[in-house]
Design a protein around this motif. Structure first.
Motif, PDB file in Angstrom:
ATOM      1  N   ARG A 171     -19.692  20.275  11.485  1.00 45.66           N
ATOM      2  CA  ARG A 171     -18.471  19.990  12.273  1.00 45.66           C
ATOM      3  C   ARG A 171     -18.594  20.560  13.691  1.00 45.66           C
ATOM      4  O   ARG A 171     -18.179  19.940  14.652  1.00 45.66           O
ATOM      5  CB  ARG A 171     -17.245  20.610  11.600  1.00 45.66           C
ATOM      6  N   ARG A 201     -23.808  19.935  15.034  1.00 52.62           N
ATOM      7  CA  ARG A 201     -23.970  18.469  15.120  1.00 52.62           C
ATOM      8  C   ARG A 201     -25.199  18.127  15.979  1.00 52.62           C
ATOM      9  O   ARG A 201     -25.946  17.206  15.680  1.00 52.62           O
ATOM     10  CB  ARG A 201     -22.705  17.830  15.724  1.00 52.62           C
ATOM     11  N   TYR A 244     -21.617  28.305  10.001  1.00 54.03           N
ATOM     12  CA  TYR A 244     -22.309  27.188   9.350  1.00 54.03           C
ATOM     13  C   TYR A 244     -23.776  27.587   9.033  1.00 54.03           C
ATOM     14  O   TYR A 244     -24.296  27.333   7.945  1.00 54.03           O
ATOM     15  CB  TYR A 244     -22.261  25.983  10.290  1.00 54.03           C
ATOM     16  N   ALA A 290     -20.044   9.407  10.812  1.00 56.62           N
ATOM     17  CA  ALA A 290     -19.020  10.441  10.996  1.00 56.62           C
ATOM     18  C   ALA A 290     -18.309  10.729   9.684  1.00 56.62           C
ATOM     19  O   ALA A 290     -17.945  11.876   9.399  1.00 56.62           O
ATOM     20  CB  ALA A 290     -18.025   9.981  12.058  1.00 56.62           C
ATOM     21  N   ARG A 304     -17.849  11.537   5.847  1.00 59.30           N
ATOM     22  CA  ARG A 304     -18.658  12.409   5.000  1.00 59.30           C
ATOM     23  C   ARG A 304     -19.578  11.634   4.044  1.00 59.30           C
ATOM     24  O   ARG A 304     -20.778  11.923   3.942  1.00 59.30           O
ATOM     25  CB  ARG A 304     -17.714  13.312   4.207  1.00 59.30           C
ATOM     26  N   TRP A 325     -22.435  10.024   5.816  1.00 62.30           N
ATOM     27  CA  TRP A 325     -23.430  11.022   6.242  1.00 62.30           C
ATOM     28  C   TRP A 325     -24.308  11.425   5.047  1.00 62.30           C
ATOM     29  O   TRP A 325     -25.529  11.475   5.150  1.00 62.30           O
ATOM     30  CB  TRP A 325     -22.688  12.237   6.815  1.00 62.30           C
TER      31      TRP A 325
END
Lengths: 650, 133
Positions: free
Chosen positions: A33, A38, A195, A117, A119, A122
């Protein structure tokens, strides 16, 4: 050419491995995110596009080089016909085609500009790329050394696939993680630090499992491809494996430090604390990844060398450990026992030092001391001399023809000192158990180079290699014949130890067979006979042939005095229907005459190829057929047959 | 089309294509193998039948050629240790019926010989000619 092949194959393998690990790491970390994360995700996808092209490019170059090697002409690499032949008409070529088809599909998939974009999109995009990359990597096993293992090809390939894909997940994941940590540890990467910490923790847990799988599959691969300590230390393939383990050790140390020291430090909530630890972790993970890429160089080199189990080992050390000394010197048994017990006590102390904190240093020191003393006491007596050829595989098999040839050479060159029977004094007794227990390769070295201090000349320049091995086969029979004196007419159940030398069964001009053709199928009663003394006995065997045949025995008769009329001389009443050797009798008589000399002898060889009973004497002194039958029935009752004896002496 | 659907279609196409392709190719290769073996056996049988073709021959009678060593002779029987006789017997020692009692006159025990067999199956095959190997 080899260097180029290695470089190209390394580039191909590394890019495939990195592809697998990249998408594994992305999936493990989850949908990013934060902006920095990213950016890392996009960088990895861009990088993976490049990796696919490197993999395909190096794959094509690798194919061209292999074609040139396959055709044994450098210009064949540029001939479309030769290349298409290598791709379409060979198994490795078919595997190459399938793998590159998958890589092409992966390239097309990665080239697709799609919106990920959401989920699930992805996950689908990264998961699909991982599946295609992993499949392309796993298929390498279909044309690897593992695919050449028989029997158990499927199991060997499955183990190899586990090892390859595991390497992909681990090494590729390390590189991707190092890039993420690097980005997050920068000043402007603060947004991605939580993250990155989560990703590092997840990877740490997954890497532990993958490493355990890698170790297990690596051990199984080594057992299948290397088979022995001699092959491990004495072949290029084995030494590459040792080098691989040498590189793996610092990687494991780094991984342990990362897991136990640095990862917990990342737990600090404040940004500055986390950043310094993250920098350290980045450096350590980067180092780990660099070492892992070196590991892949060694793995690629292993793929391009002959597997250790097929290569000739050259023992690198002037000594080896042998338990034989315990058999010969009883005092050594006590010493070895004492040493082993001291070492075990030391190991217990070491384990205790790891588990208990109290008085750790003295316990650790005494544990190490006990292990060292135990090794000194118990291991040093087991050290015996070794030579480069100690584990060399003999050229000829343990065959009557080789033994007979060895006997002739022995009489000409060796009998003068060692005596006609091999009992040439305490230092030159070739029948003694210590000589029998020596490796054939050691005797080969001693024959080739001599023992100057004992006055034994070298025969390396006088006798060709095959002839030296013939002498060794004969020396083995000398020792075996000495032991065979205890073997009588009664079969001892579950005690098969005397391997029967193989021999050729030639009946007239028919295609010759061999003793080993009967292995696992029938027992053999080898009858060495002389006419007219054996006539009555041969008639009795001819009458009993039906019964013996039904209970699983083949009779092979060998006239001691060679004759092209051997079958006719046995007469027609009763008809003799079992094989009578008419060619090559001399070799069989020379080899088996060592176990049972005389005008008539019968030797019972079991289904596995071991001599189990011997009847010596003249034809008249032989047992009734029913006695032979009784011994055969005893053998038929044996529950656990021993493994087949090796075709070569050791 | 969303990426997850692309991936799904791709995987399904891949799996189904691979499965169908393999099954179709495998079955076809197996069938071709069987057909080839049958055709080869038929050709060999026809060759043997042509060799056995003579006036008074029975329907389906074939001729086989063999090589071996004579182990015993009787007026109606010859015991021979022979090599594989293609289309009839593996290498072993077999007692064959002698088509004529005079056959044993030209051979002795231990002689290496070439021999011809005629019959419809292994059980009724008889030695019709013998010569020294």
């Amino acid at each position: 050419m080899k260097g180029l092949l290695l470089g190209v194959f390394w580039a191909h393998l590394s890019s495939c491995v990195l592809l697998v690990g990249t998408f594994f790491m992305l999936l493990l970390a989850g949908l990013p995110r934060a902006a920095t994360a990213r950016c890392w995700d996009r960088r990895l996808v861009r990088g993976s596009r490049l990796l696919v092209f490197v993999a395909m490019g190096s794959g094509i170059v690798w194919l061209l080089i292999r074609t040139a090697v396959f055709e044994n002409r450098p210009q064949a690499a540029l001939e479309p016909r030769a290349v298409s032949h290598a791709v379409l008409d060979t198994w490795p070529g078919m595997v190459w085609l399938a793998r590159h088809g998958l890589l092409l599909l992966l390239a097309a998939f990665l080239a697709m500009r799609a919106n990920v974009a959401e989920r699930r999109n992805w996950i689908a995009a990264r998961g699909e790329a991982l599946a295609l990359a992993a499949l392309a990597l796993a298929l390498t096993s279909a044309s690897s050394h593992a695919a050449a293992i028989t029997p158990g090809t499927l199991w060997a390939v499955a183990v190899d696939v586990t090892h390859l894909v595991g390497t992909g997940l681990w090494v590729g994941g390390l590189v991707a993680l190092a890039l993420l940590l690097g980005a997050a540890s920068r000043e402007d990467g603060a947004d991605a630090r939580p993250y990155a910490v989560l990703a590092a923790r997840r990877f740490s847990r997954a890497a532990l499992m993958v490493m355990l799988l890698l170790m297990a599959s690596g051990v199984l691969n080594a057992i299948a491809q290397v088979e022995s300590v001699a092959a491990l230390a004495g072949t290029t393939h084995g030494r590459l494996l040792l080098a691989k383990l040498g590189v793996l050790l610092p990687i494991l140390v780094l991984a342990a430090v990362n897991r136990t020291r640095i990862l917990p430090a990342l737990s600090a909530p404040s940004v500055p604390v986390g950043r310094s630890a993250m920098r350290r972790l980045t450096a350590f993970v980067g180092l780990e990844a660099a070492l892992a890429l070196i590991l892949i160089v060694l793995a690629a080199a292993m793929t391009l060398t002959t597997p250790a189990r097929h290569a000739e080992p050259t023992w690198p050390l002037p000594f080896r450990l042998s338990l034989d000394v315990l058999v010969d010197v009883s005092a050594m048994r006590w010493r070895a026992l004492l040493g082993s017990q001291l070492a075990v006590a030391g190991l217990v102390a070491l384990i205790a030092a790891c588990l208990v904190r109290r008085r750790r240093v003295p316990v650790l020191a005494s544990g190490l001391a006990l292990v060292a003393i135990g090794a000194g006491v118990g291991v040093f007596p087991l050290v015996v001399d070794a030579y480069p050829t100690t584990y060399k595989r003999p050229l000829p098999t343990y065959h009557a023809a080789s033994i007979a040839s060895g006997m002739t050479i022995y009489r000409e060159h060796c009998a003068g000192c060692h005596g006609a029977t091999g009992a040439g004094g305490p230092l030159a007794d070739l029948r003694s158990p210590p000589t029998s227990r020596r490796h054939a390769g050691e005797i080969f070295w001693l024959i080739s180079h001599g023992i100057p201090e004992r006055g034994m000349p070298d025969f390396g320049s006088r006798l060709g290699e095959a002839r030296r091995w013939d002498v060794i086969n004969f020396i083995r029979v000398l020792g075996a014949a000495e032991g065979a004196k205890t073997l009588g007419s009664q079969v001892e159940l579950n005690r098969a130890w005397l391997a029967a030398p193989d021999f050729t069964v030639a009946v007239g001009p028919l295609a010759p067979g061999a003793l080993r053709d009967h292995r696992g199928r029938r027992m053999v009663l080898l009858v060495l006979y002389t006419l007219p003394e054996s006539r009555a006995r041969m008639a009795e065997l001819a009458r009993s042939y039906d019964v013996l045949s039904v209970i699983g025995v083949e009779i092979i008769a060998v006239p001691i005095h060679a004759s092209s009329e051997a079958i006719r001389e046995l007469g027609s009443s009763p008809p003799v229907l079992f094989p009578v050797v008419t060619d090559g009798n001399g070799d069989i008589v020379a080899a088996y005459g060592m176990f049972a000399a005389g005008p008539h002898a019968e030797i019972l060889i079991d289904r596995q190829g071991y001599i189990r009973a011997i009847w010596r004497g003249d034809g008249g002194g032989m047992p009734r057929a029913s006695v032979v039958q009784a011994q055969v029935e005893k053998l038929n009752e044996e529950k656990s047959p021993p493994p087949f004896p090796d075709d070569h002496v050791h | 089309m969303p990426v997850w659907q692309v991936a799904l279609v791709l995987n399904l196409t891949f799996a189904v294509g691979l499965g169908l392709g393999y099954a179709g190719w495998g079955r076809r290769a197996e069938a071709l193998d069987r057909e080839f073996d049958a055709a080869r056996a038929q050709v060999e049988r026809l060759e043997r039948e042509r060799a056995a073709c003579r006036p008074g021959a029975r329907a389906g009678e074939q001729q086989w050629e063999g090589r071996g060593v004579v182990r015993a002779t009787y007026p109606q029987l010859l015991v021979i240790t022979h090599e594989e006789i293609r289309g009839l017997l593996p290498a072993r020692t077999t007692s064959f019926r002698a088509a004529s009692p005079t056959l044993r006159e030209s051979i002795r025990i231990g002689d290496p010989i070439r021999f011809s067999l005629q019959g419809t199956v292994a059980d009724d095959a008889a030695v019709v000619a013998v010569e020294q190997w």
